[in-house]
Design a protein around this motif. Structure first.
Motif, PDB file in Angstrom:
ATOM      1  N   LYS A 222      27.153   6.141-140.315  1.00  0.00           N
ATOM      2  CA  LYS A 222      27.203   5.711-141.261  1.00  0.00           C
ATOM      3  C   LYS A 222      27.899   6.643-142.209  1.00  0.00           C
ATOM      4  N   SER A 223      27.563   7.899-142.219  1.00  0.00           N
ATOM      5  CA  SER A 223      28.212   8.837-143.081  1.00  0.00           C
ATOM      6  C   SER A 223      29.615   9.155-142.729  1.00  0.00           C
ATOM      7  N   PHE A 224      29.814   9.167-141.403  1.00  0.00           N
ATOM      8  CA  PHE A 224      30.978   9.613-140.813  1.00  0.00           C
ATOM      9  C   PHE A 224      32.133   8.541-140.942  1.00  0.00           C
ATOM     10  N   ALA A 225      31.722   7.193-141.500  1.00  0.00           N
ATOM     11  CA  ALA A 225      32.519   6.238-141.494  1.00  0.00           C
ATOM     12  C   ALA A 225      33.960   6.087-142.359  1.00  0.00           C
ATOM     13  N   LYS A 226      33.488   7.021-143.448  1.00  0.00           N
ATOM     14  CA  LYS A 226      34.534   6.990-144.667  1.00  0.00           C
ATOM     15  C   LYS A 226      35.642   8.037-144.351  1.00  0.00           C
ATOM     16  N   LYS A 227      35.695   8.622-143.304  1.00  0.00           N
ATOM     17  CA  LYS A 227      36.976   9.645-142.901  1.00  0.00           C
ATOM     18  C   LYS A 227      37.197   9.427-141.352  1.00  0.00           C
ATOM     19  N   ASN A 228      36.680   8.526-140.659  1.00  0.00           N
ATOM     20  CA  ASN A 228      36.937   7.866-139.485  1.00  0.00           C
ATOM     21  C   ASN A 228      36.310   9.034-138.486  1.00  0.00           C
ATOM     22  N   GLN A 229      35.149   9.797-138.763  1.00  0.00           N
ATOM     23  CA  GLN A 229      34.724  10.740-138.017  1.00  0.00           C
ATOM     24  C   GLN A 229      34.010  10.192-137.080  1.00  0.00           C
ATOM     25  N   LYS A 230      33.897  10.826-135.698  1.00  0.00           N
ATOM     26  CA  LYS A 230      33.025  10.248-134.554  1.00  0.00           C
ATOM     27  C   LYS A 230      32.153  11.352-134.267  1.00  0.00           C
ATOM     28  N   LEU A 231      31.094  10.593-133.835  1.00  0.00           N
ATOM     29  CA  LEU A 231      29.931  11.483-133.186  1.00  0.00           C
ATOM     30  C   LEU A 231      29.814  11.342-131.911  1.00  0.00           C
ATOM     31  N   ILE A 232      30.345  12.337-131.218  1.00  0.00           N
ATOM     32  CA  ILE A 232      30.603  12.454-129.663  1.00  0.00           C
ATOM     33  C   ILE A 232      29.356  13.142-128.983  1.00  0.00           C
ATOM     34  N   THR A 233      29.241  12.222-127.805  1.00  0.00           N
ATOM     35  CA  THR A 233      27.986  12.674-126.957  1.00  0.00           C
ATOM     36  C   THR A 233      28.517  13.548-125.910  1.00  0.00           C
TER      37      THR A 233
ATOM     38  N   ASN B 129      35.821  14.968-134.563  1.00  0.00           N
ATOM     39  CA  ASN B 129      34.744  14.862-133.321  1.00  0.00           C
ATOM     40  C   ASN B 129      33.645  15.822-133.428  1.00  0.00           C
ATOM     41  N   ILE B 130      32.467  15.076-133.692  1.00  0.00           N
ATOM     42  CA  ILE B 130      31.102  15.853-134.104  1.00  0.00           C
ATOM     43  C   ILE B 130      30.409  15.965-132.744  1.00  0.00           C
ATOM     44  N   GLY B 131      30.378  16.819-132.028  1.00  0.00           N
ATOM     45  CA  GLY B 131      29.362  16.758-130.461  1.00  0.00           C
ATOM     46  C   GLY B 131      27.973  16.966-130.874  1.00  0.00           C
ATOM     47  N   VAL B 132      26.993  16.326-129.908  1.00  0.00           N
ATOM     48  CA  VAL B 132      25.808  16.544-129.989  1.00  0.00           C
ATOM     49  C   VAL B 132      25.352  16.066-128.729  1.00  0.00           C
ATOM     50  N   ASP B 133      24.242  16.655-128.242  1.00  0.00           N
ATOM     51  CA  ASP B 133      23.563  16.097-126.963  1.00  0.00           C
ATOM     52  C   ASP B 133      22.760  14.939-127.502  1.00  0.00           C
ATOM     53  N   SER B 134      22.859  13.839-127.063  1.00  0.00           N
ATOM     54  CA  SER B 134      22.305  12.549-127.444  1.00  0.00           C
ATOM     55  C   SER B 134      20.950  12.230-127.095  1.00  0.00           C
ATOM     56  N   TRP B 135      20.433  13.233-126.034  1.00  0.00           N
ATOM     57  CA  TRP B 135      18.906  13.241-125.863  1.00  0.00           C
ATOM     58  C   TRP B 135      18.252  13.987-126.799  1.00  0.00           C
ATOM     59  N   CYS B 136      18.933  14.721-127.756  1.00  0.00           N
ATOM     60  CA  CYS B 136      18.110  15.491-128.696  1.00  0.00           C
ATOM     61  C   CYS B 136      18.175  15.312-130.160  1.00  0.00           C
ATOM     62  N   VAL B 137      18.586  13.868-130.145  1.00  0.00           N
ATOM     63  CA  VAL B 137      18.930  13.206-131.659  1.00  0.00           C
ATOM     64  C   VAL B 137      18.209  11.756-131.659  1.00  0.00           C
ATOM     65  N   SER B 138      17.635  11.819-132.511  1.00  0.00           N
ATOM     66  CA  SER B 138      16.832  10.384-132.783  1.00  0.00           C
ATOM     67  C   SER B 138      17.873   9.162-132.950  1.00  0.00           C
ATOM     68  N   ILE B 139      17.425   7.770-132.786  1.00  0.00           N
ATOM     69  CA  ILE B 139      18.207   6.724-133.221  1.00  0.00           C
ATOM     70  C   ILE B 139      18.428   6.732-134.682  1.00  0.00           C
ATOM     71  N   ASP B 140      17.472   6.936-135.494  1.00  0.00           N
ATOM     72  CA  ASP B 140      17.533   7.131-136.841  1.00  0.00           C
ATOM     73  C   ASP B 140      18.561   8.242-137.310  1.00  0.00           C
ATOM     74  N   THR B 141      18.446   9.273-137.073  1.00  0.00           N
ATOM     75  CA  THR B 141      19.575  10.299-137.280  1.00  0.00           C
ATOM     76  C   THR B 141      20.930   9.921-136.794  1.00  0.00           C
ATOM     77  N   ALA B 142      20.904   9.619-135.700  1.00  0.00           N
ATOM     78  CA  ALA B 142      22.288   9.294-135.101  1.00  0.00           C
ATOM     79  C   ALA B 142      23.059   7.983-136.087  1.00  0.00           C
ATOM     80  N   ASN B 143      22.308   7.201-136.216  1.00  0.00           N
ATOM     81  CA  ASN B 143      22.695   5.897-137.020  1.00  0.00           C
ATOM     82  C   ASN B 143      22.973   6.275-138.525  1.00  0.00           C
ATOM     83  N   ARG B 144      22.262   7.198-139.071  1.00  0.00           N
ATOM     84  CA  ARG B 144      22.489   7.642-140.260  1.00  0.00           C
ATOM     85  C   ARG B 144      23.945   8.506-140.241  1.00  0.00           C
ATOM     86  N   TRP B 145      24.337   9.399-139.397  1.00  0.00           N
ATOM     87  CA  TRP B 145      25.524  10.057-139.157  1.00  0.00           C
ATOM     88  C   TRP B 145      26.469   9.223-139.057  1.00  0.00           C
TER      89      TRP B 145
END
Length: 645
Positions: free
Chosen positions: A124-135, A106-122
Motif C-alpha cells: 500500500k505504501s509503495f503504490a504512490k511511486k509504483n515501487q514493487k515488493l519483490i520476493t 524493486n524492494i526485495g524480501v524473503d516472503s517466508w520471513c514477512v507476515s501478510i499484514d506487513t507485506a500488505n502494508r508495504w
C-alpha cells in the motif's frame, strides 16, 4: 560488516530483477519473536542482537529500525556503516522506503520471513511511486552466510495431559466449531506456540521457547502437522496416529497449502466416506462460503500467495485467545511454578547479599551505608554473568525445571539502563556495591513459565534513585490493585503504572505488561498492557496471565524495573454498574521488594498496607523452601514497614 554488505549488494545487483533495496526482518518462517540461531539473519548482517528490529540495505545505505527497548543497545552494537532508526520517533520503514527510494524501485524480501499484514502494508505504501515488493528467489542472506548454523534436530516431545489440562481432541473440537461459526473450511496455523499448544507437544528448536519448528493445517475433517520427520519418534508417531493427526514433512506445507486452496488436501486417516467418524457432524454445508482462515500477523506471505485472496478469512487465529485463557490445571501449575521460582530468586538474593558483603565490603541488602571497598581477586570477582549463572543453578535444582525462559538480564549501573541488556562473559561488567543492580529473569518448568524482575542496591542509594524506585513501585502497585469492568483493554490500564512517574516528568519506552505462556513462550498475546494502539485490540479476561512491569531508565547511570506475573480474576464488587461484571488481578510472583530503596514517606496508607500484606504472604509461601539462614534473611526482608512519624 563491510564484506557482508558488499556481498549482499552484489547479489542484489545480479538478482532478476535487480534490487534497489533488500529488507532483512528479524522473524523466521513463523513470524516468531525469538528465533533459532540459524534464523538470526538480521543479527548476522547488522551485528545487532536484540529480539526486535528490521534491517534495510540499499545500494549506498544500511539502516536498522528497532523499538525503545533497544535504542542504547543498538547504538553500542551497530558499526559506523549503519544508521539507527528509532521506532516511534523516526519514519516507519515503509514510509522511509516510499519517500527515499526511486520511482519503480524493486524492494526485495524473503516472503517466508514477512507476515501478510506487513507485506500488505508495504504494498500500500509503495503504490504512490509504483515501487514493487519483490520476493527473492532465495534468501540472499543465506547465500552470504557461509557459517550459518545447521537445522535443529531436537525431538518432538508429547506434553502430558497432567500439565496441559485439556486434551487435543477437546481443542480440535472447539476449533472446528469456530471454523463452522466463521463459515470456514480450514485453518492454516503458522505460530510455533499455537502448533505446540494445539497438539500438546513441546521441543527445544528455539532457545528459551519450548517449541518445535512446525506448521499445522486443520480442516473440518482432518488435521496435519508439518515437521522434519527425523524429529518424530515411534512413540510420538503413535501419539499423532491415535489422534488422527497426519505427520508430513516440514517442506510439504507449501504444496499442501496449494492443495488446500483447491480443496484437494486429503488426509490418509480419512474414512471411506471422506472424513473421520468423529467429525461428521462438523461438516460445513455446501452452500456456505469456501473460506480458509489465516492469521495475517503470524502467517508468512509465501503461504498466503498460494491461496485465493478472495477466499481467505484474514483475522487473528482462534488459537491465540484460547491459549491465553488458561484452564484450571494450567493456572494451578503456573502458580506452583512461580512459588518454586520465587524461592530460587530469594535464595539467590541471600547468596548475592553475602557475597557482596564479603568480597566487596558492601553494607548489604538491609543497611544503607557506603561500601567499605574491597577488591576481590581475579578468580573470585563477581560479574553480571557469573551471578546470573548462580541464579540459573538455583532454578535448575527446582522440580520440573527445563531451562530459562529468556536470557537473564543481569545488569549493573549504566547497563541497567539498557532495557533488554544481555551480558556477555567477555564484555560484561563487574558487580559494584555502589551501583544499582537490575535482574530480570525467568524459567521454563513443565507446569509453567515464569518472569520476574527485582532491582536492588547493596550500598547506599542516592535520594534520586530512591525517588525513582518509589515511583516505579507506586505504579506497579497501582496496576496490580486495579479493579475494572469487563471489556477493559490493556491500553486503558497502562496509564495506572505510568502516572506516578509522569508526576516527575519521567516515563519508560516499553509496554507495561505481556501475557505469559504455560510452559510456552514467555511473551504471549493476544492481550497486552501498553501505550501501543495494538493493546486496544483484545480486552483482558478472567484466567489470562499478564505481567506488571513498569520501569525507569536513566541513560549512562542506572535502570529500575519491578515485575510480577498477575492472573486476571473475577472481582466481587459492592455494585455492578451496567451489569458488566468486574475484574481484578492476583499476584502469583513471590519475592520481596527492597525496603531501603523505598521512600516510605511517599507511600499512601493503602500502599503501605499492600506492601506489608504482600511481604507477609511472600514469607509464608516461600518458607517451606528456605533453610534456616535463608529464612532469617527472608523474615528480615519482609518485616512490616510504616511511615515515619
Amino acid at each position: 560488516m563491510s564484506e557482508i554488505l558488499a556481498s549482499l549488494r552484489s547479489l542484489m545487483a545480479s538478482h532478476s530483477p535487480p534490487l534497489d533495496a533488500l529488507v532483512v526482518p528479524s522473524e523466521d518462517y513463523h513470524q516468531s519473536e525469538y528465533v533459532s540461531a540459524r534464523d538470526k539473519r538480521r543479527e548476522f548482517v547488522s551485528g545487532f542482537s536484540g529480539s526486535a528490529g528490521l534491517a534495510l540495505i540499499t545500494k549506498s545505505e544500511a539502516r536498522l529500525w528497532t523499538d525503545g527497548r533497544y535504542f542504547l543497545q543498538a547504538m553500542q552494537q551497530l558499526s559506523d556503516e549503519w544508521t539507527l532508526m528509532r521506532m516511534g520517533e523516526d519514519p516507519l520503514v515503509e514510509v522511509w522506503m516510499s519517500d527515499n527510494l526511486p520511482e519503480q524501485a524493486n524492494i526485495g524480501v524473503d516472503s517466508w520471513c514477512v507476515s501478510i499484514d506487513t507485506a500488505n502494508r508495504w504494498w500500500k505504501s509503495f503504490a504512490k511511486k509504483n515501487q514493487k515488493l519483490i520476493t527473492t528467489t532465495t534468501d540472499l542472506v543465506d547465500e552470504v552466510w557461509k557459517t550459518r548454523p545447521p537445522s535443529e534436530m531436537s525431538p518432538v516431545v508429547v506434553h502430558p495431559l497432567e500439565f496441559a489440562g485439556r486434551s487435543v481432541s477437546e481443542k480440535l473440537e472447539d476449533l472446528r466449531a469456530k471454523l463452522k461459526q466463521e463459515r470456514a473450511r480450514g485453518l492454516v496455523i503458522a505460530a510455533l506456540d499455537e502448533v505446540a499448544w494445539l497438539y500438546n507437544i513441546r521441543g527445544t528448536d528455539v532457545a528459551y521457547c519450548p517449541v518445535v519448528h512446525a506448521f499445522a493445517i486443520l480442516t473440518t475433517n482432518s488435521a496435519f502437522l508439518y515437521v522434519d520427520k527425523k524429529k518424530v519418534s515411534d512413540e510420538a508417531n503413535a501419539y499423532f496416529k491415535g489422534l488422527g493427526i497426519e505427520v508430513r514433512e516440514y517442506t510439504d506445507v507449501i504444496s499442501d497449502v496449494s492443495l488446500l486452496a483447491s480443496d484437494r488436501l486429503v488426509s490418509s486417516f480419512a474414512s471411506k466416506n471422506g472424513q473421520p467418524e468423529a467429525t461428521k457432524d462438523m461438516e460445513i454445508d455446501s452452500d456456505q462460503p469456501d473460506r480458509l482462515w489465516v492469521d495475517p500477523s503470524s502467517c508468512c506471505y509465501a503461504l498466503y500467495s498460494k491461496l485465493d485472496a478472495d477466499k481467505v478469512l484474514l483475522q487473528p487465529s482462534p488459537i491465540s485467545l484460547s491459549k491465553a485463557l488458561k484452564n484450571p490445571v494450567e493456572l494451578e501449575g503456573i502458580k506452583k511454578a512461580h512459588v518454586r521460582d520465587g524461592a530460587a530468586v530469594v535464595q539467590y538474593l541471600v547468596w548475592l547479599d553475602k557475597q557482596m558483603q564479603e568480597l566487596y565490603g558492601a553494607s548489604g541488602y538491609f543497611l544503607e551505608a557506603e561500601a567499605n571497598k574491597k577488591k576481590p581477586s581475579e578468580t573470585s570477582k563477581l560479574t553480571e554473568v557469573t551471578v546470573s549463572d548462580k541464579l540459573e543453578s538455583l532454578r535448575a535444582a527446582k522440580e520440573h525445571f527445563r531451562g530459562l525462559s529468556f536470557p537473564t538480564i543481569s545488569s549493573v549501573g549504566s547497563n541497567a539502563a539498557i532495557i533488554h541488556y544481555s551480558p556477555e562473559p567477555e564484555a560484561c561488567a563487574e558487580m559494584d556495591p555502589d551501583k544499582i543492580y537490575l535482574c530480570d529473569s525467568g524459567a521454563q518448568y513443565l507446569d509453567g513459565t515464569t518472569d520476574i524482575t527485582r532491582t536492588v542496591h547493596f550500598g547506599k542509594p542516592s535520594a534520586h534513585e530512591k525517588d525513582c524506585y518509589t515511583a516505579v513501585l507506586k505504579g506497579h502497585v497501582a496496576l496490580g490493585n486495579a479493579r475494572f469492568p469487563k471489556g477493559t483493554n490493556g491500553y486503558t490500564l497502562d496509564i495506572l503504572a505510568r502516572a506516578p512517574l509522569w508526576k516527575y516528568g519521567l516515563d519508560y519506552r516499553h509496554g507495561t505488561g505481556h501475557g505469559v505462556g504455560s510452559y510456552l513462550c514467555v511473551h504471549e498475546g493476544p492481550h497486552q498492557v501498553s501505550f501501543r494502539p495494538s493493546a486496544r485490540n483484545v480486552p483482558l479476561q478472567a484466567t489470562m496471565t499478564v505481567t506488571d512491569e513498569p520501569g525507569y531508565y536513566e541513560d549512562g547511570n542506572f535502570g529500575i524495573r519491578l515485575e510480577n506475573v498477575l492472573v486476571v480474576n473475577d472481582a466481587e464488587t459492592e455494585f455492578n454498574f451496567g451489569d458488566k461484571g468486574y475484574l481484578q488481578f492476583e499476584h502469583i510472583t513471590w519475592a520481596p521488594y527492597q525496603v531501603k530503596l523505598i521512600d516510605l514517606d511517599q507511600l499512601t496508607r493503602e500502599e503501605i498496607d499492600w506492601l506489608n500484606t504482600y511481604h507477609s504472604k511472600c514469607k509464608d509461601i516461600l518458607a517451606p523452601f528456605m533453610n534456616q539462614t535463608e529464612m532469617e534473611w527472608l523474615k528480615k526482608a519482609t518485616e512490616p514497614v510504616s511511615v515515619s512519624a
